[in-house]
Design a protein around this motif. Structure first.
Motif, PDB file in Angstrom:
ATOM      1  N   GLY A  45      -7.283 -85.206  48.580  1.00  0.00           N
ATOM      2  CA  GLY A  45      -6.709 -86.038  47.527  1.00  0.00           C
ATOM      3  C   GLY A  45      -6.757 -87.497  47.907  1.00  0.00           C
ATOM      4  O   GLY A  45      -7.600 -87.928  48.701  1.00  0.00           O
ATOM      5  N   TYR A  46      -5.811 -88.241  47.344  1.00  0.00           N
ATOM      6  CA  TYR A  46      -5.757 -89.683  47.542  1.00  0.00           C
ATOM      7  C   TYR A  46      -4.389 -90.109  48.051  1.00  0.00           C
ATOM      8  O   TYR A  46      -3.369 -89.548  47.656  1.00  0.00           O
ATOM      9  CB  TYR A  46      -6.073 -90.410  46.228  1.00  0.00           C
ATOM     10  N   LEU A  47      -4.382 -91.117  48.914  1.00  0.00           N
ATOM     11  CA  LEU A  47      -3.159 -91.681  49.480  1.00  0.00           C
ATOM     12  C   LEU A  47      -3.065 -93.145  49.064  1.00  0.00           C
ATOM     13  O   LEU A  47      -4.006 -93.912  49.283  1.00  0.00           O
ATOM     14  CB  LEU A  47      -3.186 -91.573  51.012  1.00  0.00           C
ATOM     15  N   ASN A  51      -2.011-102.962  47.141  1.00  0.00           N
ATOM     16  CA  ASN A  51      -2.649-103.426  45.897  1.00  0.00           C
ATOM     17  C   ASN A  51      -3.121-102.309  44.968  1.00  0.00           C
ATOM     18  O   ASN A  51      -4.040-102.501  44.197  1.00  0.00           O
ATOM     19  CB  ASN A  51      -3.840-104.341  46.212  1.00  0.00           C
ATOM     20  N   GLY A  52      -2.544-101.134  45.071  1.00  0.00           N
ATOM     21  CA  GLY A  52      -2.918-100.044  44.182  1.00  0.00           C
ATOM     22  C   GLY A  52      -4.159 -99.283  44.608  1.00  0.00           C
ATOM     23  O   GLY A  52      -4.562 -98.339  43.943  1.00  0.00           O
ATOM     24  N   ASN A  53      -4.802 -99.699  45.696  1.00  0.00           N
ATOM     25  CA  ASN A  53      -5.958 -98.962  46.185  1.00  0.00           C
ATOM     26  C   ASN A  53      -5.526 -97.597  46.696  1.00  0.00           C
ATOM     27  O   ASN A  53      -4.343 -97.364  46.974  1.00  0.00           O
ATOM     28  CB  ASN A  53      -6.667 -99.733  47.303  1.00  0.00           C
ATOM     29  N   GLN A  54      -6.483 -96.674  46.815  1.00  0.00           N
ATOM     30  CA  GLN A  54      -6.185 -95.329  47.285  1.00  0.00           C
ATOM     31  C   GLN A  54      -7.265 -94.872  48.259  1.00  0.00           C
ATOM     32  O   GLN A  54      -8.451 -95.022  47.989  1.00  0.00           O
ATOM     33  CB  GLN A  54      -6.116 -94.351  46.109  1.00  0.00           C
ATOM     34  N   TYR A 118      -9.303 -86.232  57.870  1.00  0.00           N
ATOM     35  CA  TYR A 118     -10.438 -87.139  57.715  1.00  0.00           C
ATOM     36  C   TYR A 118     -10.059 -88.149  56.642  1.00  0.00           C
ATOM     37  O   TYR A 118      -9.641 -87.768  55.546  1.00  0.00           O
ATOM     38  CB  TYR A 118     -11.690 -86.365  57.284  1.00  0.00           C
ATOM     39  N   LEU A 119     -10.188 -89.438  56.947  1.00  0.00           N
ATOM     40  CA  LEU A 119      -9.742 -90.491  56.039  1.00  0.00           C
ATOM     41  C   LEU A 119     -10.881 -91.470  55.787  1.00  0.00           C
ATOM     42  O   LEU A 119     -11.474 -91.996  56.735  1.00  0.00           O
ATOM     43  CB  LEU A 119      -8.545 -91.219  56.665  1.00  0.00           C
ATOM     44  N   ASP A 120     -11.185 -91.699  54.511  1.00  0.00           N
ATOM     45  CA  ASP A 120     -12.193 -92.691  54.137  1.00  0.00           C
ATOM     46  C   ASP A 120     -11.515 -94.057  54.047  1.00  0.00           C
ATOM     47  O   ASP A 120     -10.700 -94.295  53.145  1.00  0.00           O
ATOM     48  CB  ASP A 120     -12.827 -92.348  52.781  1.00  0.00           C
ATOM     49  N   GLY A 126     -16.774 -94.427  50.957  1.00  0.00           N
ATOM     50  CA  GLY A 126     -16.810 -93.009  50.586  1.00  0.00           C
ATOM     51  C   GLY A 126     -16.185 -92.785  49.226  1.00  0.00           C
ATOM     52  O   GLY A 126     -16.566 -93.417  48.249  1.00  0.00           O
ATOM     53  N   TYR A 127     -15.183 -91.917  49.170  1.00  0.00           N
ATOM     54  CA  TYR A 127     -14.531 -91.596  47.901  1.00  0.00           C
ATOM     55  C   TYR A 127     -13.212 -92.340  47.720  1.00  0.00           C
ATOM     56  O   TYR A 127     -12.488 -92.081  46.768  1.00  0.00           O
ATOM     57  CB  TYR A 127     -14.346 -90.081  47.784  1.00  0.00           C
ATOM     58  N   SER A 128     -12.889 -93.269  48.615  1.00  0.00           N
ATOM     59  CA  SER A 128     -11.690 -94.080  48.450  1.00  0.00           C
ATOM     60  C   SER A 128     -11.875 -95.046  47.286  1.00  0.00           C
ATOM     61  O   SER A 128     -12.990 -95.467  46.978  1.00  0.00           O
ATOM     62  CB  SER A 128     -11.369 -94.847  49.729  1.00  0.00           C
ATOM     63  N   LEU A 129     -10.768 -95.391  46.655  1.00  0.00           N
ATOM     64  CA  LEU A 129     -10.803 -96.226  45.460  1.00  0.00           C
ATOM     65  C   LEU A 129     -10.360 -97.652  45.769  1.00  0.00           C
ATOM     66  O   LEU A 129      -9.290 -97.865  46.341  1.00  0.00           O
ATOM     67  CB  LEU A 129      -9.883 -95.635  44.387  1.00  0.00           C
TER      68      LEU A 129
END
Length: 174
Positions: A45-47, A51-54, A118-120, A126-129
């Motif tokens: 998922g996302y963390l 600034n609202g990034n994930q 594993y963290l992007d 990667g898939y981080s926003l």
């Protein structure tokens, strides 16, 4: 080649992700072209960070004694290399064959003995926003975002707070 398989997994996760001590919606129940039945749990998922990034994460629980096994945060270097490379090509529980047509078990996976996160990072890798499309980061900002992500992670997985915690990576991740 392997990124095509990663893309398929991420599309699949959005449709089939589900949890027991952690968020049910984040539990991965199925993966395409898998040639074995994992005996470990995994989540994705996302963390939320600054600034609202994930930041995108994928957690592979230890094969045995996950409730007491150490937790290892794994970061790929670069800067700017997705940690999915570590998961899908290096030390993760999967080995991708024939451009993703077949996925087999990696008998040397690090999650045999540890829960591996594993963290992007940073946001946009990667898939981080990265919502603001600002891809200029300082080491301090990346460290702050990683810290925010870890606080969010341990809110989602409070049962892992009491376990030993280690950080590993390669290249610039150090």
């Amino acid at each position: 080649m392997w990124m095509e398989w990663v893309w398929l997994i991420c599309i699949f996760l959005g449709k089939n992700a589900a949890v027991e001590g952690a968020p049910e919606y984040a539990k991965i129940k199925n993966l395409p072209n898998l040639q074995f039945s994992p005996t470990f749990e995994q989540y994705s998922g996302y963390l939320p960070v600054n600034n609202g990034n994930q930041l995108f994460y994928w957690l592979t629980m230890a094969y045995e004694n996950a409730s007491t096994a150490p937790t290892l945060l794994y970061l790929n270097g670069g800067p700017g290399c997705s940690s999915m490379q570590g998961l899908l090509v290096e030390m993760g529980p999967f080995r991708i064959l024939n451009y993703g047509a077949k996925v087999v078990e990696n008998k040397y996976a690090w999650n045999r003995y540890a829960n591996v996160l594993y963290l992007d990072a940073p946001a946009g890798v990667g898939y981080s926003l990265n919502l603001h499309k600002n891809y200029t980061f300082t080491d301090s900002q990346v460290a702050s975002d990683n810290h925010d992500a870890l606080k969010a992670f341990f809110t989602l997985f409070p049962e892992l707070k009491r376990n030993a915690f280690f950080i590993g990576g390669e290249s610039y991740a150090g």
